[in-house]
Design an enzyme around this catalytic site. Structure first.
Site, mmCIF file in Angstrom:
data_model
loop_
_atom_site.group_PDB
_atom_site.id
_atom_site.type_symbol
_atom_site.label_atom_id
_atom_site.label_comp_id
_atom_site.label_asym_id
_atom_site.label_seq_id
_atom_site.Cartn_x
_atom_site.Cartn_y
_atom_site.Cartn_z
ATOM 1 N N LEU A 1 0.861 -1.184 0.000
ATOM 2 C CA LEU A 1 0.000 0.000 0.000
ATOM 3 C C LEU A 1 0.894 1.230 0.000
ATOM 4 C CD1 LEU A 1 -2.696 -0.952 2.673
ATOM 5 C CD2 LEU A 1 -3.139 -0.511 0.259
ATOM 6 N N ASP A 2 0.513 2.271 -0.740
ATOM 7 C CA ASP A 2 1.251 3.530 -0.704
ATOM 8 C C ASP A 2 1.291 4.062 0.726
ATOM 9 O OD1 ASP A 2 1.557 3.443 -3.448
ATOM 10 O OD2 ASP A 2 -0.179 4.720 -3.849
#
Length: 321
Positions: free
Chosen positions: A46-47
């Site tokens: 995930l960013d």
């Protein structure tokens, strides 16, 4: 003699609720440390901006992480309309500002464009590689390189709300879908530009949202264990999901105890199977009457069950720090 890995042999999957502002690898290492696990791996980064479900596989569970990487995902995303950024999210620089001027009908038509099977060109700010380098490294140097479009599927795209210049959507999509790219493309279709200001992954495969646990909760349990003078594993291990949940959608093939040793040595074995199974179809392998999960395999052309990835059963503990 090979040195044993540090940490204990613990197998399972933690449904981490990642906080914003941290990398997925940082979160992974914290989970590994809390559980004192010898091995750990996550199932799709995930960013830093994003929050939500990040399944962390521990021990032998890491052997099945690829199947969660390939699984469908669901996201809740809020986009700011009227501004386009170079990264398509709020971590980037605003590169264009435009007036917001579209009708409800135009919005609904635009949303419908993204539903179903489409082609998506990945953002330059992604971890995909070009000539051995991640795209984001080229982007940071102001270099744009060619990217091929990739097939994606958006199974559901639900309009949640529009408040002022903030649009919220619920998106259920296939692996490899970039939500930032959908928002950037949507902003261009609406003629005003848009970028992600909130992104939360709410589901991976069929894992329940309610089973997620945050780093703060894990840290609190470790502190509680120290106060009670008990091993943290007493409080942490009940949070683990069985590692076969990563392949729960695979058909099961049960191997009788009498021939299990041959299978565990890597040999293909003949077992009674469902006639509907196809050659080379991945199956979930269990042993005996207790149906103990031991790995995955395929049915070969000779009708034999061929092991593909089996777990290792450890008899001795690993070294601790």
């Amino acid at each position: 003699m090979a040195r044993r890995p540090k940490g204990r042999f613990i197998d399972g999957i933690v449904l981490l609720d990642k906080s914003t502002g941290m990398s997925s690898n940082f979160a992974l290492q914290r989970v590994k440390r809390f559980f004192n696990a010898n091995k750990a791996g996550h199932t799709g980064a995930l960013d830093p901006l994003a929050t939500g479900m990040l399944p962390v596989c521990l021990g032998e569970g890491t052997k099945f992480s690829q199947h969660l990487l390939d699984a469908d995902k669901r996201y809740l995303v809020t986009a700011k309309l009227g501004e386009r950024t170079d990264t398509s999210d709020s971590d980037g620089e605003v590169v264009q500002t435009r007036a917001i001027d579209f009708t409800e009908a135009q919005l609904l038509t635009a949303l419908d464009f993204f539903r179903g099977e489409t082609q998506q060109v990945p953002s330059m700010y992604s971890a995909l590689k070009y000539q051995g380098q991640p795209l984001y490294k080229y982007a940071r140097e102001g270099i744009e390189v060619p990217r091929e479009s990739r097939p994606i599927t958006v199974f559901e795209l639900n309009f949640i709300g529009l408040e002022g210049d903030e649009l919220t959507l619920d998106i259920h999509c296939s692996k490899g879908t970039y939500i930032r790219t959908i928002i950037d493309d949507l902003g261009e279709m609406l003629g005003c530009g848009a970028h992600v200001i909130m992104l939360r992954r709410t589901q991976v495969a069929q894992y329940p949202y309610a089973r997620m646990v945050s780093l703060e909760q894990l840290e609190a349990l470790v502190a509680q264990a120290h106060e009670q003078q008990i091993d943290p594993s007493v409080l942490l291990d009940p949070l683990l999901l069985p590692m076969d949940t990563a392949v729960a959608d695979f058909p099961e093939v049960n191997v009788p105890d009498a021939i299990a040793p041959y299978l565990m040595q890597g040999q293909a074995v003949r077992v009674p199977v469902n006639a509907d199974l196809k050659t080379d179809e991945l199956v979930r392998i269990t042993l005996g009457d207790i149906r103990r999960f031991v790995g995955i395999g395929t049915m070969n052309e000779d009708g034999l069950l061929a092991p593909k990835r089996l777990i290792v059963i450890h008899d001795e503990p690993a070294e601790t720090d």
